[in-house]
Design a protein around this motif. Structure first.
Motif, PDB file in Angstrom:
ATOM      1  N   UNK A 128       0.875  -1.177   0.000  1.00 44.02           N
ATOM      2  CA  UNK A 128       0.000   0.000   0.000  1.00 44.02           C
ATOM      3  C   UNK A 128       0.910   1.224   0.000  1.00 44.02           C
ATOM      4  N   UNK A 129       1.398   1.639  -1.172  1.00 39.33           N
ATOM      5  CA  UNK A 129       2.431   2.677  -1.240  1.00 39.33           C
ATOM      6  C   UNK A 129       1.945   3.997  -0.659  1.00 39.33           C
ATOM      7  N   UNK A 130       2.871   4.739  -0.062  1.00 38.64           N
ATOM      8  CA  UNK A 130       2.555   6.037   0.517  1.00 38.64           C
ATOM      9  C   UNK A 130       3.500   7.083  -0.059  1.00 38.64           C
ATOM     10  N   UNK A 185      -0.656   5.726  -5.653  1.00 42.51           N
ATOM     11  CA  UNK A 185       0.431   5.520  -6.609  1.00 42.51           C
ATOM     12  C   UNK A 185      -0.062   5.695  -8.035  1.00 42.51           C
ATOM     13  N   UNK A 186      -1.260   5.236  -8.343  1.00 43.19           N
ATOM     14  CA  UNK A 186      -1.764   5.350  -9.702  1.00 43.19           C
ATOM     15  C   UNK A 186      -1.987   6.816 -10.086  1.00 43.19           C
ATOM     16  N   UNK A 187      -2.399   7.651  -9.135  1.00 41.51           N
ATOM     17  CA  UNK A 187      -2.500   9.084  -9.411  1.00 41.51           C
ATOM     18  C   UNK A 187      -1.131   9.667  -9.695  1.00 41.51           C
ATOM     19  N   UNK A 188      -0.125   9.209  -8.956  1.00 42.95           N
ATOM     20  CA  UNK A 188       1.239   9.676  -9.212  1.00 42.95           C
ATOM     21  C   UNK A 188       1.724   9.203 -10.577  1.00 42.95           C
ATOM     22  N   UNK A 189       1.424   7.951 -10.946  1.00 48.61           N
ATOM     23  CA  UNK A 189       1.798   7.458 -12.272  1.00 48.61           C
ATOM     24  C   UNK A 189       1.210   8.354 -13.364  1.00 48.61           C
ATOM     25  N   UNK A 190      -0.074   8.720 -13.232  1.00 52.59           N
ATOM     26  CA  UNK A 190      -0.702   9.590 -14.227  1.00 52.59           C
ATOM     27  C   UNK A 190       0.044  10.913 -14.350  1.00 52.59           C
ATOM     28  N   UNK A 192       2.042  -6.787 -10.752  1.00 50.01           N
ATOM     29  CA  UNK A 192       1.252  -6.979 -11.974  1.00 50.01           C
ATOM     30  C   UNK A 192       0.207  -5.874 -12.113  1.00 50.01           C
ATOM     31  N   UNK A 193      -0.432  -5.482 -11.025  1.00 47.99           N
ATOM     32  CA  UNK A 193      -1.387  -4.371 -11.062  1.00 47.99           C
ATOM     33  C   UNK A 193      -0.709  -3.102 -11.581  1.00 47.99           C
ATOM     34  N   UNK A 194       0.499  -2.851 -11.097  1.00 49.51           N
ATOM     35  CA  UNK A 194       1.224  -1.648 -11.489  1.00 49.51           C
ATOM     36  C   UNK A 194       1.528  -1.655 -12.987  1.00 49.51           C
ATOM     37  N   UNK A 195       2.027  -2.781 -13.473  1.00 50.98           N
ATOM     38  CA  UNK A 195       2.353  -2.876 -14.890  1.00 50.98           C
ATOM     39  C   UNK A 195       1.127  -2.726 -15.773  1.00 50.98           C
ATOM     40  N   UNK A 196       0.051  -3.411 -15.429  1.00 46.89           N
ATOM     41  CA  UNK A 196      -1.177  -3.327 -16.233  1.00 46.89           C
ATOM     42  C   UNK A 196      -1.693  -1.898 -16.279  1.00 46.89           C
ATOM     43  N   UNK A 197      -1.611  -1.173 -15.163  1.00 46.54           N
ATOM     44  CA  UNK A 197      -2.081   0.207 -15.140  1.00 46.54           C
ATOM     45  C   UNK A 197      -1.248   1.076 -16.077  1.00 46.54           C
TER      46      UNK A 197
END
Length: 327
Positions: free
Chosen positions: A186-188, A305-310, A223-228
């Protein structure tokens, strides 16, 4: 409160410094006289970000320097430490994660400090590595010191998970171990973690506690990270699986070489660190069930993390990974 902050040159330390000042504390940052070339303190804007704090310089691994250059025989209400070994090798870990903190605790008690907030790591729950054992040794010393303490054990950092952005953008496959579901976290973000650390000073519910903490949202796997990332880029999903056995082979070779070379021994420890993160989740460990427990891992903050990736894919600079760089 008047607070001495150790480790302000790191990304989390800097975020904690900002949070402490935003929450109204009087901040003194103790920085190394000679900072590593990778430290944020030699980057433009670092001193600007610490505007409002008093900066003092010395050697955090020296009791004499902590006494004379950091505390200066002046009263402080609290010490906040984001200091950590940069490599995780045994010599570095015991010198920084343990001994430097022990010196800081001794110097703090001498000037009447009554509270200590420590940034530790959630991976000390299953201590197999030198840096984990060093962190745990100081955690025990702090708990036994009689000082009010808060021991913060965060899950994965955003910067630790930013390393494959460039690979994916270049059309390369996302590297995973096994099927990519061996681990979860659960990244912070740095800012959310800094806010949590600073809040330990005044929130009595966080006093004399060991505090595992993750970011908002559900636990995610590699895997979730890569797929996103592939979805965001509109690219076909590509994974390349790296067998954990390859790491075991590398560790075995380096262990043999380490008997005649200290450099090889250090590399073996770094490989063990890599294997640990490839096979262990950064979540609360449920000893009764003998498994990691996402539901039992607390969350704090706003950014996922996904918001940061965007944001990074849209052009915002990704965080400096420094010792977190793997890929």
């Amino acid at each position: 409160m008047r607070v001495l902050l150790l480790g302000a040159s790191g990304t989390i330390g800097l975020a904690t410094a900002r949070a402490l000042m935003q929450q109204g504390h009087q901040l003194v940052c103790f920085l190394r006289k000679t900072l590593p070339s990778t430290a944020r303190a030699d980057k433009p804007g670092f001193l600007t970000e610490l505007r409002g704090a008093e900066l003092r310089y010395g050697d955090p691994c020296s009791l004499e320097s902590l006494q004379q250059d950091a505390f200066c025989n002046e009263p402080f209400d609290a010490v906040v430490s984001c200091l950590a070994s940069r490599t995780g090798t045994p010599q570095d870990a015991w010198a920084v994660d343990y001994q430097a903190h022990l010196f800081a605790l001794e110097a703090a008690k001498a000037v009447g400090v009554r509270q200590f907030v420590l940034l530790s790591a959630i991976c000390v729950q299953k201590p197999l590595l030198a840096f984990q054992k060093a962190k745990l040794a100081f955690e025990s010393a702090l708990i036994e010191s009689g000082m009010t303490y808060s021991i913060v054990r965060p899950t994965a950092f955003f910067k630790s998970l930013a390393g494959q952005l460039a690979r994916v953008q270049k059309g390369k496959p996302f590297l995973i171990f096994g099927d990519g579901r061996l681990t979860a976290c659960k990244p912070i973000s740095d800012d959310d973690l800094g806010d949590f650390i600073a809040g330990c000073l005044t929130d009595s519910n966080k006093h004399n506690q060991i505090l595992p903490i993750g970011g908002p949202g559900p636990a995610i796997t590699p895997r979730d990270q890569g797929e996103f990332l592939f979805r965001q880029l509109g690219k076909p999903v590509q994974f390349k699986s790296v067998p954990v056995g390859l790491l075991d082979f590398i560790i075995g070779v380096l262990d043999v070489l380490g008997k005649i070379s200290s450099k090889a021994a250090d590399k073996a420890e770094l490989a063990r660190i890599g294997r640990y993160y490839a096979t262990e989740s950064m979540l609360v460990w449920n000893a009764d069930l003998h498994q990691y427990d996402a539901a039992a891992t607390p969350s704090h903050g706003q950014q996922t993390l996904f918001e940061a990736y965007k944001a990074w894919l849209a052009g915002k600079p990704a965080p400096e990974r420094r010792e977190h760089a793997v890929f």
